[in-house]
Scaffold this active site. Structure first.
Site, PDB file in Angstrom:
ATOM      1  N   GLN A 144      -2.113  -4.499  -2.345  1.00 25.39           N
ATOM      2  CA  GLN A 144      -2.802  -5.516  -1.545  1.00 25.39           C
ATOM      3  C   GLN A 144      -3.692  -6.348  -2.472  1.00 25.39           C
ATOM      4  OE1 GLN A 144      -1.997  -6.361   1.325  1.00 25.39           O
ATOM      5  NE2 GLN A 144      -3.670  -6.923   2.674  1.00 25.39           N
ATOM      6  N   HIS A 195      -0.335  -2.111   0.544  1.00 27.20           N
ATOM      7  CA  HIS A 195       0.982  -2.693   0.304  1.00 27.20           C
ATOM      8  C   HIS A 195       0.870  -4.122   0.792  1.00 27.20           C
ATOM      9  CE1 HIS A 195       5.658  -2.198   0.738  1.00 27.20           C
ATOM     10  NE2 HIS A 195       5.313  -3.188  -0.069  1.00 27.20           N
ATOM     11  N   LEU A 196       1.099  -5.093  -0.074  1.00 28.93           N
ATOM     12  CA  LEU A 196       0.786  -6.481   0.216  1.00 28.93           C
ATOM     13  C   LEU A 196       1.361  -6.939   1.557  1.00 28.93           C
ATOM     14  CD1 LEU A 196      -0.497  -9.109  -0.766  1.00 28.93           C
ATOM     15  CD2 LEU A 196       1.671  -9.639  -1.923  1.00 28.93           C
ATOM     16  N   HIS A 197       0.481  -7.434   2.419  1.00 30.12           N
ATOM     17  CA  HIS A 197       0.921  -7.898   3.732  1.00 30.12           C
ATOM     18  C   HIS A 197      -0.110  -8.825   4.347  1.00 30.12           C
ATOM     19  CE1 HIS A 197      -1.785  -4.558   4.721  1.00 30.12           C
ATOM     20  NE2 HIS A 197      -1.867  -5.033   5.955  1.00 30.12           N
ATOM     21  N   PHE A 198       0.372  -9.687   5.216  1.00 30.16           N
ATOM     22  CA  PHE A 198      -0.435 -10.554   6.069  1.00 30.16           C
ATOM     23  C   PHE A 198      -0.172 -10.145   7.514  1.00 30.16           C
ATOM     24  CE2 PHE A 198       0.439 -12.781   2.201  1.00 30.16           C
ATOM     25  CZ  PHE A 198      -0.660 -13.573   1.918  1.00 30.16           C
TER      26      PHE A 198
END
Length: 394
Positions: A192, A229-232
């Site tokens: 993230q 964990h990269l997220h929008f």
């Protein structure tokens, strides 16, 4: 275990090609499934700045309708932890018009934070939950840039081994109608941490939705992102959030016409970015701001508003104050964590008592514990100077 994997083992619903399920034992997105021929719905967008491409096979305005229709189908199949339509909502009287929603027990059903709250940058940890472990039933579609400069949608497209896959999935613990996750390059397992391409992808999502009612949020670690964990996140709300209505003051205009403003008379300090000749310039400027904050271990939250034309970046210190024992037990007992939606003026209460007693006065008191007030002026100067220096080198 409750999370966006939502006990995928118990699900037997087939979407797309299900080969290989006998090997992994569940309908999931891990490579063992992909290597056996996964097919997923695919939406492609054009980077054209002139609106819908003339060669488009997909009416531009239909993307949001299709997205929400697919979300409703997931809801009808019982994939969510609660029925968001049955959750009570009210607008509080006062100057800000805070929106309050009651989702009793969401703190129990939602996955707890698994990462240290005092570090904004932390490495990806394969052992902890990440979005490669979600069930395929939770996926709405892939969201990819077209290599033919056209907007298009297909119900089932193969995933090739070399593909960089962006996923739109449901949030199984929704706070609003159409609550979804955008997970850039999901199988690269990015932590993230903001990067320019991912932010630009989220702006294209906002542009394709083409509605001021479609809000996109982002939380850094240390600012109540619960999964590294990269997220929008995004959901549909047919009204303005409190932050969107706040007055602003321009503090700088950078080359390319991107303006940096600061919020005025809003209970959480922050910046607003707008303007520029294209989405790339806006993404470049905001991403550089995020990088500066991350390197300096400053937690932040983001709201992407007005179809990607305005981006809010809020600075906060709640987790730090919480660790130092400076937050009252009364506030802690509410279990309200100030992430992007809360800071923007949309607050989810987990207890009926807190929902019924909610007032503008006590929410402003809560935000007084959140806002980075003492250090804001100094940090503002540093951010603006860093951006000016970066643009001189750009």
């Amino acid at each position: 275990m409750t999370s966006n994997d939502a006990n995928g083992e118990r699900r037997g619903v087939n979407e797309g090609n299900s080969k290989g399920r006998e090997e992994c034992g569940r309908d999931c997105l891990v490579e063992c499934f992909l290597l056996h021929g996964a097919h997923l719905p695919l939406y492609t967008f054009s980077r054209s700045q002139e609106g819908p491409n003339l060669l488009s096979k997909e009416p531009h305005e239909s993307f949001l309708n299709r997205l929400l229709q697919r979300w409703e189908e997931k809801n009808d199949r019982g994939l969510f932890h609660h029925d968001i339509a049955a959750c009570e909502t009210k607008i509080l009287p006062g100057d800000y018009g805070f929106i309050v929603r009651l989702i009793e027990g969401r703190d129990i059903k939602k996955r707890p934070t698994e990462y240290r709250m005092n570090k904004v940058l932390q490495p990806f940890d394969e052992k902890k939950f990440n979005f490669t472990k979600i069930a395929q039933t939770e996926v709405i579609c892939r969201f990819e840039e077209s290599d033919k400069n056209i907007t298009n949608y297909v119900d089932a497209a193969p995933i090739l081994a070399h593909d960089s896959v962006n996923i739109i999935a449901i949030n199984v613990s929704p706070i609003g109608y159409g609550h979804i996750l955008l997970i850039p390059r999901i199988f690269e397992r990015l932590p993230q941490r903001m990067d320019r391409d991912s932010l630009l992808l989220s702006l294209h999502l906002a542009r394709e939705a083409a509605s001021p009612n479609f809000k996109i949020g982002y939380n850094s670690l240390g600012a109540f992102a619960t999964i590294n964990h990269l997220h929008f996140q995004a959901f549909h709300l047919p009204m303005l959030l409190s932050a969107e209505k706040a007055s602003t003051e321009c503090i700088a205009t950078l080359r390319g016409g991107v303006k940096i403003l600061r919020l005025l008379n809003y209970p959480v300090k922050g910046f607003v970015y707008e303007g520029g000749t294209n989405l790339q310039d806006l993404a470049y400027t905001v991403c550089n701001t995020c990088t500066f904050l991350e390197v300096n271990n400053q937690p932040y939250n983001m709201l992407i508003s007005d179809s990607g034309k305005r981006i809010f970046v809020f600075l906060q210190c709640y987790a730090e104050r919480q660790a130092l024992g400076k937050v009252s037990q009364e506030i802690l007992d509410t279990q309200v964590n100030p992430a992007a939606w809360e800071i923007s003026g949309y607050l989810v209460m987990k207890r009926r008592k807190d929902y019924e007693e909610a007032s503008e006065q006590n929410i402003c008191g809560f935000f007084a514990e959140v806002s980075l007030s003492d250090k804001f002026e100094e940090l503002q100067e540093s951010v603006v100077q860093a951006l000016k220096d970066e643009w001189m080198c750009h």
